[in-house]
Design an enzyme around this catalytic site. Structure first.
Site, PDB file in Angstrom:
ATOM      1  N   ARG A  15      72.073  25.649  30.134  1.00  0.00           N
ATOM      2  CA  ARG A  15      71.701  26.897  29.458  1.00  0.00           C
ATOM      3  C   ARG A  15      72.697  27.975  29.888  1.00  0.00           C
ATOM      4  O   ARG A  15      72.581  28.558  30.952  1.00  0.00           O
ATOM      5  CB  ARG A  15      70.259  27.282  29.820  1.00  0.00           C
ATOM      6  CG  ARG A  15      69.645  28.311  28.890  1.00  0.00           C
ATOM      7  CD  ARG A  15      68.203  28.588  29.282  1.00  0.00           C
ATOM      8  NE  ARG A  15      67.368  27.406  29.146  1.00  0.00           N
ATOM      9  CZ  ARG A  15      66.761  27.045  28.022  1.00  0.00           C
ATOM     10  NH1 ARG A  15      66.902  27.787  26.938  1.00  0.00           N
ATOM     11  NH2 ARG A  15      66.015  25.961  27.988  1.00  0.00           N
TER      12      ARG A  15
ATOM     13  N   GLU B  13      67.007  18.725  24.171  1.00  0.00           N
ATOM     14  CA  GLU B  13      67.514  19.062  22.844  1.00  0.00           C
ATOM     15  C   GLU B  13      69.041  19.146  22.847  1.00  0.00           C
ATOM     16  O   GLU B  13      69.643  19.771  23.707  1.00  0.00           O
ATOM     17  CB  GLU B  13      66.940  20.409  22.401  1.00  0.00           C
ATOM     18  CG  GLU B  13      67.482  20.894  21.056  1.00  0.00           C
ATOM     19  CD  GLU B  13      67.264  22.382  20.838  1.00  0.00           C
ATOM     20  OE1 GLU B  13      68.024  22.958  20.044  1.00  0.00           O
ATOM     21  OE2 GLU B  13      66.366  22.958  21.476  1.00  0.00           O
TER      22      GLU B  13
ATOM     23  N   SER C 237      69.334  20.990  16.617  1.00  0.00           N
ATOM     24  CA  SER C 237      68.143  21.464  15.919  1.00  0.00           C
ATOM     25  C   SER C 237      68.529  21.703  14.473  1.00  0.00           C
ATOM     26  O   SER C 237      69.419  22.516  14.194  1.00  0.00           O
ATOM     27  CB  SER C 237      67.623  22.754  16.572  1.00  0.00           C
ATOM     28  OG  SER C 237      66.378  23.129  16.051  1.00  0.00           O
TER      29      SER C 237
ATOM     30  N   ARG D 213      76.270  20.205  25.729  1.00  0.00           N
ATOM     31  CA  ARG D 213      75.189  19.256  26.026  1.00  0.00           C
ATOM     32  C   ARG D 213      75.617  17.819  25.747  1.00  0.00           C
ATOM     33  O   ARG D 213      75.132  16.890  26.403  1.00  0.00           O
ATOM     34  CB  ARG D 213      73.930  19.644  25.256  1.00  0.00           C
ATOM     35  CG  ARG D 213      73.358  20.968  25.733  1.00  0.00           C
ATOM     36  CD  ARG D 213      71.924  21.189  25.331  1.00  0.00           C
ATOM     37  NE  ARG D 213      71.399  22.396  25.973  1.00  0.00           N
ATOM     38  CZ  ARG D 213      70.116  22.731  26.020  1.00  0.00           C
ATOM     39  NH1 ARG D 213      69.209  21.945  25.461  1.00  0.00           N
ATOM     40  NH2 ARG D 213      69.729  23.833  26.634  1.00  0.00           N
TER      41      ARG D 213
END
Length: 427
Positions: free
Chosen positions: A277, A349, A352, A391
């Protein structure tokens, strides 16, 4: 943004949808605001009509040499001219109040979106691939990166503070390879047009995709009043703002590989270790512009395009349908793709994909017209990560970790790595 005409005709449906999203009823308040707006508009129109009529009557009175009536009518016209600006200003204020209220209402979920309060109520749709089977202990990405000597959080903190990362050498190249691989896949095989778009945008652009006015605290603003994009969705979707497109040219599909910037104001204390993050990160963004009939099918297609990235990288993942309480502000339905991270022993995640209907198009005034149609219709917009590059780097590091602490380069990235097959220690 929702249509006030639809709200007037579907007040109960709006309140039911808001309840599913965990919000209170608002239809009555919005309709009252619209009634005020209509009354003020009618008042101003009546004043303008009377002014015009009185002006004509002045001419008739003068022709009839009824000078007393003419003077009386002139006084009435003068009074209306004095009062009209205040009525017009009241109309502007009430309209602005209504538009502001409408701009803060989330989109209406599709009927097949599962009801729920938070991520615990999301529904898993499918799992793809297999978790890695090892004899050695899994490690988190920051443990791997620091041990290799190619990931430096202390240097990043000195330069910029928390939630930044410095990547060096082979890991920097691996991240670059991931982004290039994604862009080549989506443009070469999935039919997306690559776009190099602005990273700094104006208020109108942020408003058009729904980041403003409600989510300003999640954004970074520059000293000249522009905003750093939190996602290339903003720049790509706004390519069609205030446009009338030919239906036969739809869908439009855009892709961009850009840095993204987020303040992470609501995530204090979450994911403070590593680079999960960040305030700044790379992301490959997919945006589609479709007609009303095609958007649902396009949503499935876009999700499949994002999934293909993980399939090519040999990463295990699952797809979940977000429930009403966990869905984004502008979405009607969202699929999250969650990649398996052995170091965390959980799914996280990585993409999305959302279909927004005409919610963003109304804010941008983006329309299309059929070949034989006179009227225009708002376009439908979709957006999705194809995928988050940082990610993806984390997932590759954790899933391709070897017992000696090195990381094997996935075969899909070989063309971008100049013959390097293993990420080894800095020498």
């Amino acid at each position: 943004m929702l249509d006030i005409k639809w709200i007037r005709d579907n007040a109960d449906a709006l309140d039911a949808a808001l309840e599913k999203r965990g919000a209170g009823p608002l239809a009555g308040t919005l309709i009252d605001l619209d009634e005020r707006r209509r009354a003020v508009i009618q008042k101003a129109q009546d004043m303008q009509s009377r002014r015009n009529a009185a002006s004509r009557e002045i001419g008739a009175a003068m022709a009839a040499k009824n000078f007393g009536l003419a003077e009386k009518l002139k006084a009435e016209v003068a009074e209306i001219k004095t009062l009209l600006p205040a009525a017009e200003e009241e109309e502007r204020q009430v309209t602005a109040e209504l538009n502001d209220a409408l701009s803060r209402i989330p989109n209406i979920p599709l009927d097949d979106v599962p009801f729920g309060r938070d991520e615990a109520d999301n529904v898993e749709a499918r799992r793809v691939g297999e978790k890695p089977a090892w004899n050695h202990r899994p490690l988190e990405h920051y443990e791997i990166g620091e041990a290799l000597g190619w990931m430096d959080f202390e240097a990043a903190a000195k330069i910029a503070g928390s939630r930044f990362t410095v990547l060096k050498g082979q890991l920097a190249r691996l991240e670059r390879a991931l982004g290039q691989f994604m862009i080549d896949l989506h443009t070469g095989e999935h039919g997306y047009t690559e776009v190099h778009a602005p990273l700094l945008v104006r208020d109108d652009a942020m408003y058009g995709t729904g980041q403003l006015p409600k989510f300003s605290e999640d954004l970074f603003r520059t000293t000249d009043g522009r905003w750093l994009i939190p996602t290339a969705e903003v720049s790509l979707t706004n390519l069609v703002r205030e446009e009338i497109l030919d239906q036969e040219k739809l869908p439009l599909r855009f892709v961009a590989l850009t840095p993204c910037f987020r303040s992470e104001a609501g995530s204090a204390g979450r994911d403070t270790r590593g680079m999960l993050r960040q305030h700044q990160f790379m992301k490959c963004e997919l945006v589609s512009i479709t007609d009303a009939e095609s958007s649902i099918a396009e949503h499935e297609r876009m999700t499949a395009c994002a999934e293909e990235v993980l399939k090519r990288l040999g990463l295990h993942y699952r797809v979940v349908t977000l429930c009403t309480g966990d869905m984004g502000f502008g979405a009607r339905k969202t699929y999250d793709i969650e990649v398996w991270l052995p170091g965390q022993d959980t799914y996280r995640e990585i993409s999305s994909c959302s279909v927004c209907g005409d919610f963003q198009a109304r804010r941008m005034n983006a329309r299309y017209r059929g070949k034989d149609d006179k009227a225009t219709t708002f376009v439908h917009t979709l957006n999705g990560s194809g995928v988050a590059v940082g990610r993806a780097l984390i997932a590759v590091m954790e899933n391709y970790l070897n017992a000696d602490g090195t990381v094997t380069v996935p075969d899909a990235l070989a063309p971008y790595m100049g013959g390097l097959k293993t990420i080894g220690k800095a020498g």
